[in-house]
Each structure stands twice: as structure tokens, then as C-alpha cells.
Motif scaffolding. Structure first.
Motif, PDB file in Angstrom:
ATOM      1  N   ILE A  42       0.830  -1.227   0.111  1.00  0.00           N
ATOM      2  CA  ILE A  42      -0.046   0.099  -0.100  1.00  0.00           C
ATOM      3  C   ILE A  42       0.940   1.336  -0.016  1.00  0.00           C
ATOM      4  CG2 ILE A  42      -2.071  -1.053   0.892  1.00  0.00           C
ATOM      5  CD1 ILE A  42      -1.136  -0.046   3.837  1.00  0.00           C
ATOM      6  N   ALA A  43       2.072   1.186  -0.454  1.00  0.00           N
ATOM      7  CA  ALA A  43       2.826   2.394  -0.408  1.00  0.00           C
ATOM      8  C   ALA A  43       2.594   3.170  -1.671  1.00  0.00           C
ATOM      9  CB  ALA A  43       4.476   1.811  -0.701  1.00  0.00           C
ATOM     10  N   VAL A  44       2.957   4.378  -1.824  1.00  0.00           N
ATOM     11  CA  VAL A  44       2.667   5.017  -3.046  1.00  0.00           C
ATOM     12  C   VAL A  44       3.265   4.321  -4.182  1.00  0.00           C
ATOM     13  CG1 VAL A  44       2.399   7.368  -1.848  1.00  0.00           C
ATOM     14  CG2 VAL A  44       4.765   6.578  -2.686  1.00  0.00           C
ATOM     15  N   GLY A  68       2.083   8.047   8.490  1.00  0.00           N
ATOM     16  CA  GLY A  68       2.102   6.910   7.917  1.00  0.00           C
ATOM     17  C   GLY A  68       3.360   6.439   7.022  1.00  0.00           C
ATOM     18  N   THR A  69       4.452   5.874   7.826  1.00  0.00           N
ATOM     19  CA  THR A  69       5.615   5.193   7.403  1.00  0.00           C
ATOM     20  C   THR A  69       5.534   4.029   6.489  1.00  0.00           C
ATOM     21  OG1 THR A  69       6.344   5.998   9.397  1.00  0.00           O
ATOM     22  CG2 THR A  69       7.932   5.115   7.834  1.00  0.00           C
ATOM     23  N   LEU A  70       4.949   3.252   6.842  1.00  0.00           N
ATOM     24  CA  LEU A  70       4.892   1.707   6.287  1.00  0.00           C
ATOM     25  C   LEU A  70       6.332   1.191   6.336  1.00  0.00           C
ATOM     26  CD1 LEU A  70       2.974  -0.468   5.221  1.00  0.00           C
ATOM     27  CD2 LEU A  70       3.202   0.318   3.148  1.00  0.00           C
ATOM     28  N   TYR A  73       8.886   3.492   2.025  1.00  0.00           N
ATOM     29  CA  TYR A  73       9.182   3.952   0.730  1.00  0.00           C
ATOM     30  C   TYR A  73       9.123   5.409   0.232  1.00  0.00           C
ATOM     31  CZ  TYR A  73       8.874   3.584  -4.455  1.00  0.00           C
ATOM     32  OH  TYR A  73       9.181   3.809  -5.581  1.00  0.00           O
ATOM     33  N   SER A  74       7.814   5.903   0.790  1.00  0.00           N
ATOM     34  CA  SER A  74       7.666   7.419   0.481  1.00  0.00           C
ATOM     35  C   SER A  74       8.715   8.175   1.370  1.00  0.00           C
ATOM     36  CB  SER A  74       6.295   7.844   0.501  1.00  0.00           C
ATOM     37  OG  SER A  74       6.068   7.390   1.966  1.00  0.00           O
ATOM     38  N   GLU A  92       4.698   6.096  12.376  1.00  0.00           N
ATOM     39  CA  GLU A  92       4.159   4.808  12.391  1.00  0.00           C
ATOM     40  C   GLU A  92       3.622   4.137  13.574  1.00  0.00           C
ATOM     41  OE1 GLU A  92       3.448   3.063   9.363  1.00  0.00           O
ATOM     42  OE2 GLU A  92       2.466   1.488  11.064  1.00  0.00           O
ATOM     43  N   ILE A  93       2.434   3.539  13.530  1.00  0.00           N
ATOM     44  CA  ILE A  93       1.917   2.863  14.714  1.00  0.00           C
ATOM     45  C   ILE A  93       2.360   1.615  14.848  1.00  0.00           C
ATOM     46  CG2 ILE A  93      -0.272   2.055  13.447  1.00  0.00           C
ATOM     47  CD1 ILE A  93      -1.923   2.898  15.849  1.00  0.00           C
ATOM     48  N   ARG A  97       6.557  -2.659  11.061  1.00  0.00           N
ATOM     49  CA  ARG A  97       6.567  -1.729  10.060  1.00  0.00           C
ATOM     50  C   ARG A  97       7.605  -0.615  10.061  1.00  0.00           C
ATOM     51  NH1 ARG A  97       0.133  -1.077   8.257  1.00  0.00           N
ATOM     52  NH2 ARG A  97      -0.023  -3.469   7.903  1.00  0.00           N
ATOM     53  N   ALA A 123      -0.455   8.452  15.698  1.00  0.00           N
ATOM     54  CA  ALA A 123      -0.380   9.783  15.112  1.00  0.00           C
ATOM     55  C   ALA A 123      -0.943  10.593  15.963  1.00  0.00           C
ATOM     56  CB  ALA A 123      -0.832   9.897  13.663  1.00  0.00           C
ATOM     57  N   ASP A 148      -0.726  10.175   5.209  1.00  0.00           N
ATOM     58  CA  ASP A 148      -0.980   8.903   4.397  1.00  0.00           C
ATOM     59  C   ASP A 148      -1.139   7.715   5.479  1.00  0.00           C
ATOM     60  OD1 ASP A 148      -1.216   7.109   2.183  1.00  0.00           O
ATOM     61  OD2 ASP A 148       0.965   6.946   2.132  1.00  0.00           O
ATOM     62  N   ALA A 149      -1.899   7.984   6.367  1.00  0.00           N
ATOM     63  CA  ALA A 149      -2.293   6.879   7.361  1.00  0.00           C
ATOM     64  C   ALA A 149      -3.753   6.504   7.381  1.00  0.00           C
ATOM     65  CB  ALA A 149      -1.882   7.269   8.537  1.00  0.00           C
ATOM     66  N   ASP A 150      -4.522   6.114   8.575  1.00  0.00           N
ATOM     67  CA  ASP A 150      -5.698   5.805   8.491  1.00  0.00           C
ATOM     68  C   ASP A 150      -6.468   6.848   7.864  1.00  0.00           C
ATOM     69  OD1 ASP A 150      -4.816   6.841  10.890  1.00  0.00           O
ATOM     70  OD2 ASP A 150      -6.609   6.496  11.978  1.00  0.00           O
ATOM     71  N   TYR A 157      -5.916  14.602  11.209  1.00  0.00           N
ATOM     72  CA  TYR A 157      -4.451  14.962  10.776  1.00  0.00           C
ATOM     73  C   TYR A 157      -4.354  16.451  10.165  1.00  0.00           C
ATOM     74  CZ  TYR A 157      -4.019   9.839  12.153  1.00  0.00           C
ATOM     75  OH  TYR A 157      -4.057   8.913  12.695  1.00  0.00           O
TER      76      TYR A 157
HETATM   77  C1  SAM Z   1      -0.710   3.748   3.029  1.00  0.00           C
HETATM   78  S1  SAM Z   1       0.319   3.242   4.323  1.00  0.00           S
HETATM   79  C2  SAM Z   1       1.838   4.227   4.150  1.00  0.00           C
HETATM   80  C3  SAM Z   1       2.430   4.212   2.937  1.00  0.00           C
HETATM   81  C4  SAM Z   1       3.919   5.005   2.959  1.00  0.00           C
HETATM   82  N1  SAM Z   1       3.630   6.591   3.137  1.00  0.00           N
HETATM   83  C5  SAM Z   1       4.451   4.753   1.701  1.00  0.00           C
HETATM   84  O1  SAM Z   1       3.792   5.500   0.600  1.00  0.00           O
HETATM   85  O2  SAM Z   1       5.400   4.284   1.532  1.00  0.00           O
HETATM   86  C6  SAM Z   1      -0.311   3.742   5.952  1.00  0.00           C
HETATM   87  C7  SAM Z   1       0.321   3.466   7.143  1.00  0.00           C
HETATM   88  O3  SAM Z   1      -0.035   4.177   8.246  1.00  0.00           O
HETATM   89  C8  SAM Z   1      -0.078   3.417   9.469  1.00  0.00           C
HETATM   90  N2  SAM Z   1      -1.359   3.715  10.524  1.00  0.00           N
HETATM   91  C9  SAM Z   1      -2.381   3.650  10.463  1.00  0.00           C
HETATM   92  N3  SAM Z   1      -2.945   4.171  11.313  1.00  0.00           N
HETATM   93  C10 SAM Z   1      -2.099   5.038  11.901  1.00  0.00           C
HETATM   94  C11 SAM Z   1      -2.096   5.759  13.240  1.00  0.00           C
HETATM   95  N4  SAM Z   1      -3.321   5.795  13.821  1.00  0.00           N
HETATM   96  N5  SAM Z   1      -0.951   6.230  13.534  1.00  0.00           N
HETATM   97  C12 SAM Z   1       0.094   6.162  12.748  1.00  0.00           C
HETATM   98  N6  SAM Z   1       0.175   5.427  11.765  1.00  0.00           N
HETATM   99  C13 SAM Z   1      -0.966   4.590  11.316  1.00  0.00           C
HETATM  100  C14 SAM Z   1      -0.208   2.110   8.853  1.00  0.00           C
HETATM  101  O4  SAM Z   1       0.178   1.117   9.819  1.00  0.00           O
HETATM  102  C15 SAM Z   1       0.350   2.055   7.690  1.00  0.00           C
HETATM  103  O5  SAM Z   1       1.648   1.536   7.769  1.00  0.00           O
END
Ligand code: SAM
Length: 229
Positions: A42-44, A68-70, A73-74, A92-93, A97, A123, A148-150, A157
């Protein structure tokens, strides 16, 4: 010969990527290692990663915040855009990850935590800490904020992003269009729907914002882009 309209956005994305995105071992490794370690895909996309890093460069960002680090990648795209002139803070939660992201960042030659600091936590718990660090002069406000998170918390945010932003800072909320059109309430015009990011941004006099719809390797979506006045 014209392209098949059902797949032409993917064909064009591949063509663009093959010409405009240089081979980058660190980014390729981040994708592959994240998959190998069980992270969701689900990365960009590479094109989105380059686009957002170009925006960060255009806004002369020195301090980037990513929610939202995952697997980072971004984050690597931003770190490379800021190389030698700034720092990325990413939240990142999920601890697995975050660990994979740090591994990927280091493989890509990014100094952790000097060039990228990956904060572990929800976050909405970490953002108040960053806010008080800015208020106490322990860190500079952010010039570019990538959300880029939930999706349920996009509007929350966004509120924090406005408060943590420098004057003329840029806020980019990914997936703003899918989050809008997949809502049951969309089009019903409920003025009390405080979770509607677009409605909320429109009422916020501190920002000037727009939404762009997109197609590409990741199908139909779009982002909200705002400048903090
Ligand atoms: C779409 S992915 C991020 C993709 C990343 N930015 C990339 O493009 O490589 C969303 C990330 O947000 C994290 N996430 C979800 N809810 C969160 C929260 N409440 N606080 C922090 N991170 C959260 C998820 O665990 C997931 O790894």
C-alpha cells in the motif's frame, strides 16, 4: 494504434516511469524487502513518490512530516529530496513496520535518526508532542506535511498539520478522493459531518486548498493539497 481504454492509465504509468524514474537500488530494495517481510503493498507508486518529492523540493522544504511510514518507501523519496538540507519526521503505529522502515532507510543510505526520525505511536498521540516541541522552540515547524495513514482520521490529521505547519507550508493528504467517494454520507450534504476532510478544509480560513483527482497504476483516487496562509 490506440490503447485499450481499460488499461491505458497503467500503460502510460509504465511508460512514464521507464523514462522519468531513474533506477534506484534503495527504493527498489524498500519495495522488495517490505513485501518479503509481510508488509501490505500500500505504498505510493514510484510516480506518486517522485511527484510528492518534487513538490517538497518546489516548496523548498527543510522539515518534512509524514504521517504513515509503512516500510519507508515514500520516506526515502522525501529523504533523497532533502539530502543535505533537511530532515524527515515520520510517524508509524506498527512496530514491525517501523523496524522494516528503518532497515530500508539505512539500506538506502539514509542516516537514522539524523536525516529521518521514525516515531513509533498512534499519530494522534505523537502529534501533540511534536506540537509542544515546536511551541518550546525545540524544533522548527514543518514546511511540507504528507498525510498517508488511516483514512478515518484524515480530517484530524489535517487540523494538526495546519497547526504544525510553517507559514506557506504545504499539506498533502493522499487518498482524499477515495475516502470521499467511498463514504456513505458523500453527496448527502450533512453539514454536521466533521470527518469530511474536504468540507472541513473549505471552512478553514487558515488554508487555501484544492483536490485533484488522479488515475494511474493505483487506479482512480486523488489528493488534497493545501497551503497554510
Ligand atoms: C498507506 S500506508 C503508508 C505508506 C507510506 N507512506 C508509503 O507510501 O510508503 C499507511 C500506514 O499508516 C499506518 N497507520 C495507520 N494508522 C495509524 C495511526 N493511527 N498512527 C500512525 N500510523 C498509522 C499504517 O500502519 C500503515 O503502515
Amino acid at each position: 494504434m490506440s490503447l485499450d481504454p481499460t488499461t491505458q492509465h497503467e500503460t502510460v504509468d509504465s511508460y512514464v516511469a521507464s523514462h522519468l524514474i531513474r533506477k534506484n537500488e534503495g527504493l527498489d530494495h524498500a519495495y522488495q524487502n517490505s513485501t518479503n517481510q509481510g508488509l501490505p503493498m500500500i505504498a505510493v507508486s514510484p510516480i506518486q513518490g517522485k511527484f510528492t518529492s518534487l513538490l517538497a523540493t518546489l516548496s523548498s522544504a527543510r522539515n518534512v512530516l509524514e504521517i504513515g511510514t509503512l516500510g519507508g518507501y515514500s520516506t526515502i523519496w522525501f529523504a533523497e529530496a532533502l539530502k543535505g538540507r533537511g530532515k524527515v519526521t515520520s510517524i508509524e503505529i506498527d512496530s514491525h513496520r517501523r523496524d522494516v522502515a528503518i532497515e530500508n532507510l539505512r539500506f538506502a543510505g539514509v542516516q537514522v535518526p539524523d536525516e529521518v526520525d521514525v516515531r513509533l505511536g498512534a499519530a494522534l498521540d505523537v502529534l501533540p508532542t511534536l506540537k509542544s516541541e515546536i511551541e518550546q522552540g525545540q524544533r522548527e515547524p514543518f514546511d511540507f506535511i504528507f498525510v498517508d495513514a488511516d483514512w478515518d482520521n484524515q480530517a484530524n490529521y489535517f487540523d494538526y498539520a495546519v497547526e504544525l505547519s510553517a507559514k506557506r507550508g504545504v499539506i498533502y493528504v493522499d487518498n482524499a478522493v477515495r475516502n470521499l467517494v467511498e463514504r456513505e454520507s458523500f453527496g448527502k450534504g450533512d453539514p454536521k459531518d466533521a470527518t469530511d476532510l474536504v468540507a472541513r478544509a473549505g471552512k478553514d480560513d487558515r488554508v487555501d486548498a484544492i483536490v485533484m483527482q488522479t488515475v494511474g497504476a493505483k487506479e482512480y483516487d486523488g489528493f488534497l493539497l493545501a497551503i497554510v496562509k
